[in-house]
Design a protein around this motif. Structure first.
Motif, PDB file in Angstrom:
ATOM      1  N   GLY B  37       0.794  -1.216   0.000  1.00  0.00           N
ATOM      2  CA  GLY B  37       0.000   0.000   0.000  1.00  0.00           C
ATOM      3  C   GLY B  37       0.825   1.264   0.000  1.00  0.00           C
ATOM      4  O   GLY B  37       0.474   2.241  -0.654  1.00  0.00           O
ATOM      5  N   PHE B  38       1.928   1.267   0.724  1.00  0.00           N
ATOM      6  CA  PHE B  38       2.724   2.493   0.832  1.00  0.00           C
ATOM      7  C   PHE B  38       3.328   2.868  -0.515  1.00  0.00           C
ATOM      8  O   PHE B  38       3.139   3.986  -1.014  1.00  0.00           O
ATOM      9  CB  PHE B  38       3.813   2.310   1.871  1.00  0.00           C
ATOM     10  N   ALA B  39       4.047   1.909  -1.141  1.00  0.00           N
ATOM     11  CA  ALA B  39       4.694   2.209  -2.416  1.00  0.00           C
ATOM     12  C   ALA B  39       3.664   2.509  -3.497  1.00  0.00           C
ATOM     13  O   ALA B  39       3.796   3.461  -4.266  1.00  0.00           O
ATOM     14  CB  ALA B  39       5.577   1.045  -2.827  1.00  0.00           C
ATOM     15  N   GLY B  40       2.579   1.715  -3.529  1.00  0.00           N
ATOM     16  CA  GLY B  40       1.565   1.920  -4.544  1.00  0.00           C
ATOM     17  C   GLY B  40       0.863   3.250  -4.391  1.00  0.00           C
ATOM     18  O   GLY B  40       0.539   3.915  -5.374  1.00  0.00           O
ATOM     19  N   GLY B  41       0.622   3.651  -3.149  1.00  0.00           N
ATOM     20  CA  GLY B  41      -0.025   4.935  -2.927  1.00  0.00           C
ATOM     21  C   GLY B  41       0.832   6.084  -3.396  1.00  0.00           C
ATOM     22  O   GLY B  41       0.339   7.039  -4.004  1.00  0.00           O
ATOM     23  N   VAL B  42       2.135   5.990  -3.135  1.00  0.00           N
ATOM     24  CA  VAL B  42       3.012   7.077  -3.586  1.00  0.00           C
ATOM     25  C   VAL B  42       3.085   7.102  -5.104  1.00  0.00           C
ATOM     26  O   VAL B  42       3.159   8.181  -5.715  1.00  0.00           O
ATOM     27  CB  VAL B  42       4.409   6.933  -2.940  1.00  0.00           C
ATOM     28  N   ILE B  43       3.011   5.904  -5.750  1.00  0.00           N
ATOM     29  CA  ILE B  43       3.038   5.896  -7.222  1.00  0.00           C
ATOM     30  C   ILE B  43       1.760   6.526  -7.781  1.00  0.00           C
ATOM     31  O   ILE B  43       1.811   7.302  -8.741  1.00  0.00           O
ATOM     32  CB  ILE B  43       3.241   4.463  -7.740  1.00  0.00           C
ATOM     33  N   LEU B  44       0.618   6.222  -7.157  1.00  0.00           N
ATOM     34  CA  LEU B  44      -0.640   6.853  -7.601  1.00  0.00           C
ATOM     35  C   LEU B  44      -0.557   8.371  -7.467  1.00  0.00           C
ATOM     36  O   LEU B  44      -0.973   9.114  -8.361  1.00  0.00           O
ATOM     37  CB  LEU B  44      -1.810   6.339  -6.772  1.00  0.00           C
ATOM     38  N   ALA B  45       0.004   8.828  -6.330  1.00  0.00           N
ATOM     39  CA  ALA B  45       0.130  10.275  -6.148  1.00  0.00           C
ATOM     40  C   ALA B  45       1.056  10.864  -7.188  1.00  0.00           C
ATOM     41  O   ALA B  45       0.808  11.945  -7.719  1.00  0.00           O
ATOM     42  CB  ALA B  45       0.646  10.580  -4.746  1.00  0.00           C
ATOM     43  N   SER B  46       2.121  10.131  -7.527  1.00  0.00           N
ATOM     44  CA  SER B  46       3.088  10.706  -8.468  1.00  0.00           C
ATOM     45  C   SER B  46       2.514  10.789  -9.869  1.00  0.00           C
ATOM     46  O   SER B  46       2.918  11.654 -10.650  1.00  0.00           O
ATOM     47  CB  SER B  46       4.370   9.888  -8.469  1.00  0.00           C
ATOM     48  N   SER B  47       1.541   9.927 -10.215  1.00  0.00           N
ATOM     49  CA  SER B  47       0.928  10.066 -11.535  1.00  0.00           C
ATOM     50  C   SER B  47       0.140  11.371 -11.618  1.00  0.00           C
ATOM     51  O   SER B  47       0.175  12.065 -12.642  1.00  0.00           O
ATOM     52  CB  SER B  47       0.035   8.871 -11.823  1.00  0.00           C
ATOM     53  N   TYR B  48      -0.554  11.723 -10.536  1.00  0.00           N
ATOM     54  CA  TYR B  48      -1.272  12.997 -10.552  1.00  0.00           C
ATOM     55  C   TYR B  48      -0.328  14.191 -10.485  1.00  0.00           C
ATOM     56  O   TYR B  48      -0.595  15.250 -11.042  1.00  0.00           O
ATOM     57  CB  TYR B  48      -2.283  13.051  -9.416  1.00  0.00           C
ATOM     58  N   VAL B  49       0.809  13.992  -9.780  1.00  0.00           N
ATOM     59  CA  VAL B  49       1.787  15.085  -9.725  1.00  0.00           C
ATOM     60  C   VAL B  49       2.400  15.327 -11.101  1.00  0.00           C
ATOM     61  O   VAL B  49       2.661  16.475 -11.486  1.00  0.00           O
ATOM     62  CB  VAL B  49       2.855  14.759  -8.664  1.00  0.00           C
ATOM     63  N   LEU B  50       2.569  14.234 -11.870  1.00  0.00           N
ATOM     64  CA  LEU B  50       3.045  14.390 -13.252  1.00  0.00           C
ATOM     65  C   LEU B  50       2.056  15.199 -14.081  1.00  0.00           C
ATOM     66  O   LEU B  50       2.452  16.110 -14.830  1.00  0.00           O
ATOM     67  CB  LEU B  50       3.234  13.008 -13.873  1.00  0.00           C
ATOM     68  N   LEU B  51       0.758  14.911 -13.902  1.00  0.00           N
ATOM     69  CA  LEU B  51      -0.264  15.718 -14.585  1.00  0.00           C
ATOM     70  C   LEU B  51      -0.153  17.178 -14.201  1.00  0.00           C
ATOM     71  O   LEU B  51      -0.246  18.076 -15.036  1.00  0.00           O
ATOM     72  CB  LEU B  51      -1.654  15.221 -14.200  1.00  0.00           C
ATOM     73  N   MET B  52       0.080  17.394 -12.881  1.00  0.00           N
ATOM     74  CA  MET B  52       0.122  18.771 -12.394  1.00  0.00           C
ATOM     75  C   MET B  52       1.326  19.512 -12.952  1.00  0.00           C
ATOM     76  O   MET B  52       1.238  20.687 -13.310  1.00  0.00           O
ATOM     77  CB  MET B  52       0.164  18.753 -10.878  1.00  0.00           C
ATOM     78  N   LEU B  53       2.457  18.815 -13.053  1.00  0.00           N
ATOM     79  CA  LEU B  53       3.655  19.488 -13.552  1.00  0.00           C
ATOM     80  C   LEU B  53       3.579  19.733 -15.041  1.00  0.00           C
ATOM     81  O   LEU B  53       4.070  20.743 -15.541  1.00  0.00           O
ATOM     82  CB  LEU B  53       4.890  18.646 -13.239  1.00  0.00           C
ATOM     83  N   ALA B  54       2.938  18.822 -15.783  1.00  0.00           N
ATOM     84  CA  ALA B  54       2.956  18.959 -17.232  1.00  0.00           C
ATOM     85  C   ALA B  54       1.860  19.872 -17.736  1.00  0.00           C
ATOM     86  O   ALA B  54       2.080  20.658 -18.642  1.00  0.00           O
ATOM     87  CB  ALA B  54       2.835  17.579 -17.878  1.00  0.00           C
ATOM     88  N   PHE B  55       0.666  19.772 -17.151  1.00  0.00           N
ATOM     89  CA  PHE B  55      -0.475  20.509 -17.706  1.00  0.00           C
ATOM     90  C   PHE B  55      -0.857  21.728 -16.895  1.00  0.00           C
ATOM     91  O   PHE B  55      -1.783  22.423 -17.246  1.00  0.00           O
ATOM     92  CB  PHE B  55      -1.694  19.585 -17.790  1.00  0.00           C
ATOM     93  N   GLY B  56      -0.208  21.912 -15.753  1.00  0.00           N
ATOM     94  CA  GLY B  56      -0.606  23.040 -14.925  1.00  0.00           C
ATOM     95  C   GLY B  56      -1.534  22.584 -13.814  1.00  0.00           C
ATOM     96  O   GLY B  56      -2.136  21.523 -13.863  1.00  0.00           O
ATOM     97  N   ARG B  57      -1.645  23.432 -12.814  1.00  0.00           N
ATOM     98  CA  ARG B  57      -2.377  23.035 -11.621  1.00  0.00           C
ATOM     99  C   ARG B  57      -3.882  22.925 -11.866  1.00  0.00           C
ATOM    100  O   ARG B  57      -4.561  22.070 -11.310  1.00  0.00           O
ATOM    101  CB  ARG B  57      -2.109  24.059 -10.521  1.00  0.00           C
TER     102      ARG B  57
END
Lengths: 183, 159, 118
Positions: B37-57
């Motif tokens: 759960g810990f590693a998978g949760g951070v990976i899920l968060a990082s996919s959204y963070v990638l969206l945030m960095l690439a497309f804007g907040r």
């Protein structure tokens, strides 16, 4: 065995650069180097769970740190604190280091886990009975979510509290109560 | 933050699905393979963070808004506590008792199945939900705070 | 000897957290200390030539009694796994304090954050 020495020396050199450089951005990047080196060591220490978690946590932590330091000028702060306090703290750190070296002589040598030297320890029970009792083949997962799940519950509470704290600190303005008299 | 160039946007629009799927895989197979759960949760968060960095907040906030993220965070914590309480209520054998495994799956041929280990996959899902939502929440809050500075302070918005 | 190098890493982090003036440097020192402690805990459970604590099909056929003698310790790994995620949460908290202080005072220098303002 040699790979541990090489990776640890790499981490120590990266830590020294991260501490001593004046540029804050390169310091943050050196922290990333420490984290990825640590992740490699975890992989060689037969801990794949920790390696995966360390890599992804390191990436997110770097994003947080870079977000805090990028596009800020006035980050070049030179000089240390006052001289006397610094000397005292360095001496205390050195004494702690020497005391720690004496403590490490009492530990078993690297390569023999402590649970193997102690008969009837908890880890032996986790390894030999964890499969029958929980049904999970990944023993680390069976420890953190079944045998020691209280630990995970406390971890969830700490994470929740720290996120609430960060949100409250970063909030732009305080929420006003509706009927509060305005001064 | 208006987002990055079209190359980054195109690549990240393909990669985000793979990262999200990989996070779900890490969470669901956490009791059989390395991960959880810990590693998978951070990976899920990082996919959204990638969206945030690439497309804007704003784009990331349309996908997963801030109230929804905080609700998911609370839902993960409540689900984890509910799984623990079920062990108490079901068999009266204690908090965090693995009742599904001990009652139903014990004698069967459970090894190396996806449906095994009783409450551990449920707890993994809860932990993954909680960690992912809360980490996305804090990065979203951090980027919202850095968005506008007071005119006295020093911020050059060149990007 | 590996323990000593690990402790040297911890000492570098402690030195950075104690003697530096920059707030972000202090946060970096605390992170270095966290890495060192996590690494030390994992090293305590390592067995020379051991395998990861994940049971495979061949281990199950040969019986779990032999697996005890060749697996590394799963207990420190479980503790460190939670500690890493907690460290990310506390890092976010510390960085948000730094960002807020920078907004208020315009500097990361902790010796200049003395006056009351606002």
């Amino acid at each position: 065995m040699a790979v541990f020495y090489i990776l640890l020396l790499f981490m120590i050199i990266a830590a020294i650069i991260a501490v001593e450089t004046d540029n804050l951005l390169s310091s943050v990047i050196c922290v990333g180097a420490i984290g990825f080196g640590g992740s490699l060591i975890f992989l060689f220490l037969r801990a794949p769970d920790i390696a995966i978690t360390q890599i992804v946590v390191e990436v997110l932590g770097l994003i947080i740190l870079i977000r805090a330091t990028i596009s800020r000028d006035r980050t070049f702060i030179t000089g240390d604190r006052e001289f006397f306090g610094m000397v005292v703290s360095i001496v205390i750190i050195f004494v702690i280091f020497l005391a720690g070296m004496k403590v490490f002589e009492t530990l078993p040598t690297f390569g023999t886990p402590i649970f193997a030297t102690v008969g009837d320890s908890a880890s032996q029970a986790y390894i030999s009975e964890g499969m029958q009792k929980t049904g999970a083949t990944n023993l680390v997962t069976s420890v953190i979510l079944d045998f020691r799940a209280y630990d995970t519950l406390g971890e969830a509470t700490v994470l929740f509290t720290s996120i609430i704290g960060a949100t409250v600190i970063l909030r732009r303005k305080a929420k006003k109560l509706p009927e509060e008299p305005d001064q | 933050m208006k987002g990055m160039t079209i190359i980054v946007k195109t690549i990240s629009s393909w990669v985000k699905v793979l990262i999200f799927l990989f996070g779900i895989y890490i969470i669901l197979f956490g009791h059989l393979t390395p991960g959880g759960g810990f590693a998978g949760g951070v990976i899920l968060a990082s996919s959204y963070v990638l969206l945030m960095l690439a497309f804007g907040r704003e784009f990331a906030e349309e996908n997963l808004s801030l109230p929804l993220a905080s609700k998911l965070d609370c839902a993960g914590a409540l689900l984890f506590a509910a799984v623990a309480l079920c062990g108490l209520l079901y068999g009266a054998a204690g908090f965090f008792w693995n009742f599904i495994h001990q009652k139903y799956l014990m004698g069967t041929d459970y090894e190396f199945n996806l449906v095994s280990a009783g409450t551990i996959p449920l707890s993994n899902i809860a932990i993954g939900l909680k960690v992912g939502a809360s980490l996305f929440l804090v990065i979203l809050t951090l980027s919202m705070c850095c968005k506008d500075f007071k005119p006295g302070s020093t911020e050059n918005e060149k990007e | 000897m590996l323990y000593a190098l690990c402790f040297l890493l911890f000492t570098i982090g402690l030195y950075c957290a104690v003697t530096k003036k920059n707030m972000v440097k202090i946060v970096i020192g605390i992170m270095v200390m966290e890495y060192a402690v996590n690494l030390f805990l994992i090293m305590l459970g390592y067995r020379m030539g051991g395998v990861a604590p994940i049971i495979g099909r061949s281990d199950l056929e040969s019986g779990l009694g032999g697996f005890v003698n060749k697996s590394v310790d799963p207990l420190p790994q479980a503790l460190v796994l939670t500690a890493i995620v907690i460290s990310l949460g506390s890092l976010a908290l510390m960085i948000s304090i730094c960002v807020r202080t920078y907004e208020k005072y315009g500097t990361f220098d902790i010796t200049q954050i003395r006056r009351l303002k606002g």
